[in-house]
Structures are given as structure tokens and as C-alpha cells.
Write a protein that holds these residues in place. Structure first.
Motif, short mmCIF file in Angstrom:
data_model
loop_
_atom_site.label_atom_id
_atom_site.label_comp_id
_atom_site.label_asym_id
_atom_site.label_seq_id
_atom_site.Cartn_x
_atom_site.Cartn_y
_atom_site.Cartn_z
N UNK A 177 -40.17 23.85 20.19
CA UNK A 177 -39.81 25.07 20.92
C UNK A 177 -40.62 26.25 20.40
N UNK A 178 -40.64 26.42 19.10
CA UNK A 178 -41.37 27.53 18.49
C UNK A 178 -42.86 27.41 18.78
N UNK A 179 -43.39 26.20 18.70
CA UNK A 179 -44.81 25.99 18.99
C UNK A 179 -45.14 26.39 20.43
N UNK A 180 -44.30 26.00 21.35
CA UNK A 180 -44.51 26.39 22.76
C UNK A 180 -44.45 27.91 22.90
N UNK A 181 -43.48 28.51 22.26
CA UNK A 181 -43.30 29.97 22.37
C UNK A 181 -44.44 30.75 21.74
N UNK A 210 -40.96 40.51 20.68
CA UNK A 210 -41.66 39.71 21.68
C UNK A 210 -41.64 38.23 21.34
N UNK A 211 -41.88 37.90 20.09
CA UNK A 211 -41.86 36.49 19.66
C UNK A 211 -40.44 35.94 19.75
N UNK A 212 -39.44 36.74 19.36
CA UNK A 212 -38.05 36.31 19.50
C UNK A 212 -37.73 36.00 20.96
N UNK A 213 -38.13 36.91 21.85
CA UNK A 213 -37.84 36.74 23.27
C UNK A 213 -38.53 35.51 23.85
N UNK A 214 -39.74 35.19 23.36
CA UNK A 214 -40.42 33.99 23.82
C UNK A 214 -39.70 32.73 23.34
N UNK A 215 -39.27 32.73 22.08
CA UNK A 215 -38.52 31.58 21.58
C UNK A 215 -37.25 31.41 22.40
N UNK A 216 -36.57 32.51 22.69
CA UNK A 216 -35.34 32.43 23.47
C UNK A 216 -35.62 31.92 24.90
N UNK A 217 -36.72 32.33 25.50
CA UNK A 217 -37.08 31.82 26.83
C UNK A 217 -37.25 30.30 26.79
N UNK A 218 -38.07 29.81 25.88
CA UNK A 218 -38.32 28.37 25.80
C UNK A 218 -37.04 27.62 25.43
N UNK A 219 -36.32 28.14 24.45
CA UNK A 219 -35.07 27.50 24.03
C UNK A 219 -34.06 27.47 25.18
N UNK A 220 -33.96 28.55 25.93
CA UNK A 220 -33.02 28.61 27.06
C UNK A 220 -33.33 27.52 28.07
#
Length: 182
Positions: A26-30, A47-57
């Protein structure tokens, strides 16, 4: 937990979480540069938090589909474990950034609320590029002005990721692989 496990935890030798490979994926994708370059996602802590949350969601939504509402399905447990791992990682990041014990619960509450809210927003937008773009403007970009082309890029990438996740068998996801079988 046995004595050996307790001792390992005390000296830092605790065994890694079984969901660690999936969370790492997930983190790698984000962290893929195209989100930050073509997608104009701010390369900041938020921004990085929000990307991790997008992929994780999107991944949690996929696991929700696999579980089919059965709380005893292994995908439901994997989803819960993955969310717990995310929160543990975020707490560790807060501590590393010098956030004190008294303030951490407040930050963690906000992060849990953000994850829950975004799961709902992205659930509603999964099949619609325009709806995904609107959800991204509110959640990923947090209402900041951003070029339509950048939003369209991330919306297309998010919908592409959703499609890949939908095509990826559960056993591959559980093993930490976000790609469908070649």
C-alpha cells in the motif's frame, strides 16, 4: 503470549505483523512518483498521508467486497488487521515526529475519522471518474486549487487501481500483492 514473545518485544525483536507485506505494498503504491508529479499531490507529510489513505481505502473496500458482509470471512479479519497496522504505523510516525503522549490520542482520532470518511467517499466514487475527481478534490487535495488535468490523472489512476484490485484474487492480496495474476 509466551515468555519468549514478551522478551522479544522488550528487546525489539518482535516478529513482523502478518499484514506487513500488504501494508508495505500500500505504502509503495502511494509513494509512486507519478501521483506527485502528474497528479500534483503535495509531496508533504499531509499529501503522503492522504495518498496512503486513498490506496488503503480502495484496498479495504476490495476486502469488504471479498468478505461479502461476513464478519467471519478471512478478508474481514485481514481488513481489520490492516487498518490496525495502519494506525500503529501512524502512531509510530507521530511519536517519531516528537508528538507527545497527551496529544497522540487526538491525532489518532482525526486519522481514524479521516480513514472512515474517505472510505465512504471513495466507495461512492469507485465507478465514476467525475465523482472520484470530486472526492479527490475534497479529500486528497483538501480543497486547495489544483489543475483539472492533475485531478483527472489521479482519478484515472485511482480507478485503475480499483480495477486492478478487483481483478486480484484474495490470496494474492493476503500475500501482499496488489497485482492481478499475470
Amino acid at each position: 503470549m509466551g515468555l519468549i514473545d514478551c522478551l522479544k518485544r522488550l528487546v525489539g525483536g518482535a516478529s513482523p505483523s502478518p499484514v506487513a507485506p500488504l501494508y508495505a505494498a500500500v505504502v509503495n503504491e502511494a509513494r509512486q512518483p507519478h501521483y506527485y508529479v502528474e497528479g500534483a499531490v503535495p509531496d508533504t507529510l499531509d499529501g503522503r498521508f492522504d495518498m496512503v489513505v486513498l490506496v488503503l481505502s480502495l484496498l479495504l473496500l476490495r476486502l469488504e467486497e471479498v468478505a461479502g458482509g461476513d464478519a467471519h470471512h478471512p478478508a474481514a479479519q485481514l481488513s481489520a488487521d490492516l487498518a490496525d497496522h495502519f494506525l500503529t504505523d501512524m502512531e509510530g510516525n507521530l511519536r517519531q515526529d516528537g508528538i507527545g503522549d497527551q496529544v497522540i490520542p487526538k491525532h489518532m482520532g482525526r486519522m481514524m475519522a479521516a480513514l472512515g470518511g474517505r472510505i465512504g467517499a471513495y466507495r461512492d466514487a469507485r465507478g465514476d471518474a467525475e465523482a472520484m475527481g470530486q472526492a479527490l478534490r475534497r479529500n486528497l487535495y483538501r480543497g486547495a486549487p489544483v489543475a483539472d488535468a492533475a485531478v483527472a490523472f489521479v482519478a484515472a489512476a485511482a480507478l485503475g487501481l480499483w480495477s486492478r484490485l478487483a481483478d486480484t484474487p484474495y490470496d494474492r492480496l493476503a500475500a501482499g500483492d496488489l497485482e492481478p495474476t499475470p
